[in-house]
Design a protein around this motif. Sequence first.
Motif, PDB file in Angstrom:
ATOM      1  N   THR A 157       8.954  21.905 -54.774  1.00  0.00           N
ATOM      2  CA  THR A 157       7.800  22.464 -54.895  1.00  0.00           C
ATOM      3  C   THR A 157       8.085  24.162 -54.934  1.00  0.00           C
ATOM      4  N   PHE A 158       8.886  24.680 -54.105  1.00  0.00           N
ATOM      5  CA  PHE A 158       9.145  26.082 -53.835  1.00  0.00           C
ATOM      6  C   PHE A 158       9.974  26.536 -55.317  1.00  0.00           C
ATOM      7  N   CYS A 159      10.615  25.585 -55.861  1.00  0.00           N
ATOM      8  CA  CYS A 159      11.322  25.882 -57.346  1.00  0.00           C
ATOM      9  C   CYS A 159      10.165  26.138 -58.265  1.00  0.00           C
ATOM     10  N   TYR A 160       9.328  25.040 -58.183  1.00  0.00           N
ATOM     11  CA  TYR A 160       8.203  25.218 -59.233  1.00  0.00           C
ATOM     12  C   TYR A 160       7.331  26.428 -58.986  1.00  0.00           C
ATOM     13  N   LEU A 161       7.137  26.852 -57.639  1.00  0.00           N
ATOM     14  CA  LEU A 161       6.200  28.052 -57.573  1.00  0.00           C
ATOM     15  C   LEU A 161       6.875  29.251 -57.817  1.00  0.00           C
ATOM     16  N   MET A 162       8.113  29.200 -57.585  1.00  0.00           N
ATOM     17  CA  MET A 162       8.946  30.511 -58.027  1.00  0.00           C
ATOM     18  C   MET A 162       8.863  30.755 -59.475  1.00  0.00           C
ATOM     19  N   GLN A 163       9.002  29.706 -60.112  1.00  0.00           N
ATOM     20  CA  GLN A 163       9.012  29.765 -61.664  1.00  0.00           C
ATOM     21  C   GLN A 163       7.795  30.188 -62.105  1.00  0.00           C
ATOM     22  N   GLU A 164       6.806  29.380 -61.557  1.00  0.00           N
ATOM     23  CA  GLU A 164       5.336  29.630 -62.273  1.00  0.00           C
ATOM     24  C   GLU A 164       4.707  31.072 -61.814  1.00  0.00           C
TER      25      GLU A 164
ATOM     26  N   LEU B  49       4.017  31.406 -49.095  1.00  0.00           N
ATOM     27  CA  LEU B  49       3.022  30.754 -50.008  1.00  0.00           C
ATOM     28  C   LEU B  49       3.232  29.396 -49.749  1.00  0.00           C
ATOM     29  N   ALA B  50       4.169  28.650 -50.181  1.00  0.00           N
ATOM     30  CA  ALA B  50       4.351  27.276 -50.054  1.00  0.00           C
ATOM     31  C   ALA B  50       4.396  26.708 -48.804  1.00  0.00           C
ATOM     32  N   TYR B  51       4.559  27.522 -47.838  1.00  0.00           N
ATOM     33  CA  TYR B  51       4.315  27.165 -46.163  1.00  0.00           C
ATOM     34  C   TYR B  51       3.055  27.142 -45.911  1.00  0.00           C
ATOM     35  N   SER B  52       2.319  28.203 -46.419  1.00  0.00           N
ATOM     36  CA  SER B  52       0.895  28.088 -46.192  1.00  0.00           C
ATOM     37  C   SER B  52       0.155  27.050 -46.755  1.00  0.00           C
ATOM     38  N   LEU B  53       0.459  26.648 -48.174  1.00  0.00           N
ATOM     39  CA  LEU B  53      -0.088  25.519 -48.556  1.00  0.00           C
ATOM     40  C   LEU B  53       0.048  24.286 -47.856  1.00  0.00           C
ATOM     41  N   LEU B  54       1.339  24.268 -47.387  1.00  0.00           N
ATOM     42  CA  LEU B  54       1.849  22.856 -46.696  1.00  0.00           C
ATOM     43  C   LEU B  54       1.044  22.946 -45.196  1.00  0.00           C
TER      44      LEU B  54
ATOM     45  N   THR C  37      -2.360  16.916 -51.639  1.00  0.00           N
ATOM     46  CA  THR C  37      -2.623  16.430 -53.062  1.00  0.00           C
ATOM     47  C   THR C  37      -1.182  16.074 -53.828  1.00  0.00           C
ATOM     48  N   HIS C  38      -0.546  17.167 -53.814  1.00  0.00           N
ATOM     49  CA  HIS C  38       0.741  17.223 -54.664  1.00  0.00           C
ATOM     50  C   HIS C  38       1.695  16.197 -54.137  1.00  0.00           C
ATOM     51  N   LEU C  39       1.966  16.296 -52.763  1.00  0.00           N
ATOM     52  CA  LEU C  39       3.022  15.560 -52.052  1.00  0.00           C
ATOM     53  C   LEU C  39       2.641  13.767 -52.096  1.00  0.00           C
ATOM     54  N   TYR C  40       1.077  13.649 -51.941  1.00  0.00           N
ATOM     55  CA  TYR C  40       1.021  12.107 -51.875  1.00  0.00           C
ATOM     56  C   TYR C  40       0.966  11.633 -53.340  1.00  0.00           C
ATOM     57  N   ASN C  41       0.873  12.341 -54.452  1.00  0.00           N
ATOM     58  CA  ASN C  41       1.070  11.925 -55.864  1.00  0.00           C
ATOM     59  C   ASN C  41       2.540  11.613 -56.261  1.00  0.00           C
ATOM     60  N   VAL C  42       3.307  12.500 -55.686  1.00  0.00           N
ATOM     61  CA  VAL C  42       4.908  12.688 -56.030  1.00  0.00           C
ATOM     62  C   VAL C  42       5.718  11.656 -55.189  1.00  0.00           C
TER      63      VAL C  42
ATOM     64  N   ASP D  40      -5.989  13.951 -58.336  1.00  0.00           N
ATOM     65  CA  ASP D  40      -5.001  13.335 -59.236  1.00  0.00           C
ATOM     66  C   ASP D  40      -4.005  14.483 -59.850  1.00  0.00           C
ATOM     67  N   MET D  41      -3.642  15.502 -59.252  1.00  0.00           N
ATOM     68  CA  MET D  41      -3.022  16.593 -59.450  1.00  0.00           C
ATOM     69  C   MET D  41      -1.669  16.584 -58.705  1.00  0.00           C
ATOM     70  N   ALA D  42      -0.427  16.633 -59.644  1.00  0.00           N
ATOM     71  CA  ALA D  42       0.897  16.927 -59.310  1.00  0.00           C
ATOM     72  C   ALA D  42       1.457  18.011 -59.751  1.00  0.00           C
ATOM     73  N   LEU D  43       1.946  19.174 -59.128  1.00  0.00           N
ATOM     74  CA  LEU D  43       2.485  20.328 -59.419  1.00  0.00           C
ATOM     75  C   LEU D  43       3.506  19.768 -60.356  1.00  0.00           C
ATOM     76  N   CYS D  44       3.976  20.257 -61.728  1.00  0.00           N
ATOM     77  CA  CYS D  44       4.865  19.871 -62.456  1.00  0.00           C
ATOM     78  C   CYS D  44       5.941  20.889 -62.451  1.00  0.00           C
ATOM     79  N   PRO D  45       7.204  20.691 -61.992  1.00  0.00           N
ATOM     80  CA  PRO D  45       8.238  21.698 -62.091  1.00  0.00           C
ATOM     81  C   PRO D  45       8.975  21.292 -63.380  1.00  0.00           C
ATOM     82  N   HIS D  46       9.212  22.546 -64.075  1.00  0.00           N
ATOM     83  CA  HIS D  46      10.090  22.489 -65.150  1.00  0.00           C
ATOM     84  C   HIS D  46      11.563  22.688 -65.119  1.00  0.00           C
ATOM     85  N   PHE D  47      12.057  22.147 -63.939  1.00  0.00           N
ATOM     86  CA  PHE D  47      13.705  22.421 -63.706  1.00  0.00           C
ATOM     87  C   PHE D  47      14.188  21.129 -63.851  1.00  0.00           C
TER      88      PHE D  47
END
Length: 335
Positions: free
Chosen positions: A276-283, A246-251, A258-263, A318-325
Amino acid sequence: MKHFLSTLAQFFMFLYCKFLWRTLKFVTRKVTGRCEMQRICYNNKPGARRTLKIESSLKFSKSGLLQSAVNVHADSVEKTIDVIMALKKINPDTNPQLAISLQASLYQIVGYRSLVVEVEKLRREPYDCENPDHEEMLLKLWRTLRPESPLSGRISKQWCDIGFQGSDPKTDFRGMGLLGLQTLLYFAEHDKASALQVLHDSLQPRHRSASKDEASQMSKAEWERKKSDKAIGYSFAIVGINITELAYSLLVSGALKTHLYNVAPEMPNLVHFQQTFCYLMQEFHRFWIEEDPCDIMEFNRVRERFHKRVQRQLRNPDMALCPHFPASHLHLVNL
């Protein structure tokens, strides 16, 4: 005939829009005294909102030199900025901030393209049980997730305890290659507490807690049945490989720009992708509990809904995915 007229109308509409767009650009430059690049850099804050517009402007420029700017090597970025300034007839001495802003955005564009190449290379590299480095990564994954349980052997049913399908995990990496193993190992090593918690919950699943409104709408019999029904778990490693895809397909689709240009203030790299994978796994784990599926056969439905939700989030510049780790040193936030 109807199809021909429709195609003809679309063609004339394209010509009209293209002519109108160029006319508007010309008039705007005359009125403001600034070219499109200047307007983008001065009117947009750093990050995806600015870089996406610069990227689009370069790609659709009339100049072949400007079009090629998005494909330069990182070592040529500074020279490319000089070329852009010269073509746009902008004095760098009187516009020093423009060069700085263009350079930052161009590094992000170049870095994203390089990251796609690096991730694709890992995905295409098959797991090789004859390669000692591959084997060590796999065994390290086991030791990190099951430190109290030594493996009885390299080929063992114990691998099922962390969510592989059979006695030899190498067969599960066929789709994502070495990338699937690297993302799982990164999650286990750099956010061990969260990885262990997700693994534990996948083996001992739990229902999401019903809200007061939901509980009030349930009959006593429904409530008792919900409490007695067993929640559905999933195979941790297999789902991890699936979320890697899933992360690969988004990339690859460009949605992660959007996410990577913001972070990533400069060049996005593999660590950004792994986090980003860690975030997606937890979410996804949270989403799975919220969906409370009836059986594992609903996995594809739940995954697809999760995928669409992430895509919707990433449409916001303006979105940056927000990992909670705790492993994250990027402090990713919704800007």
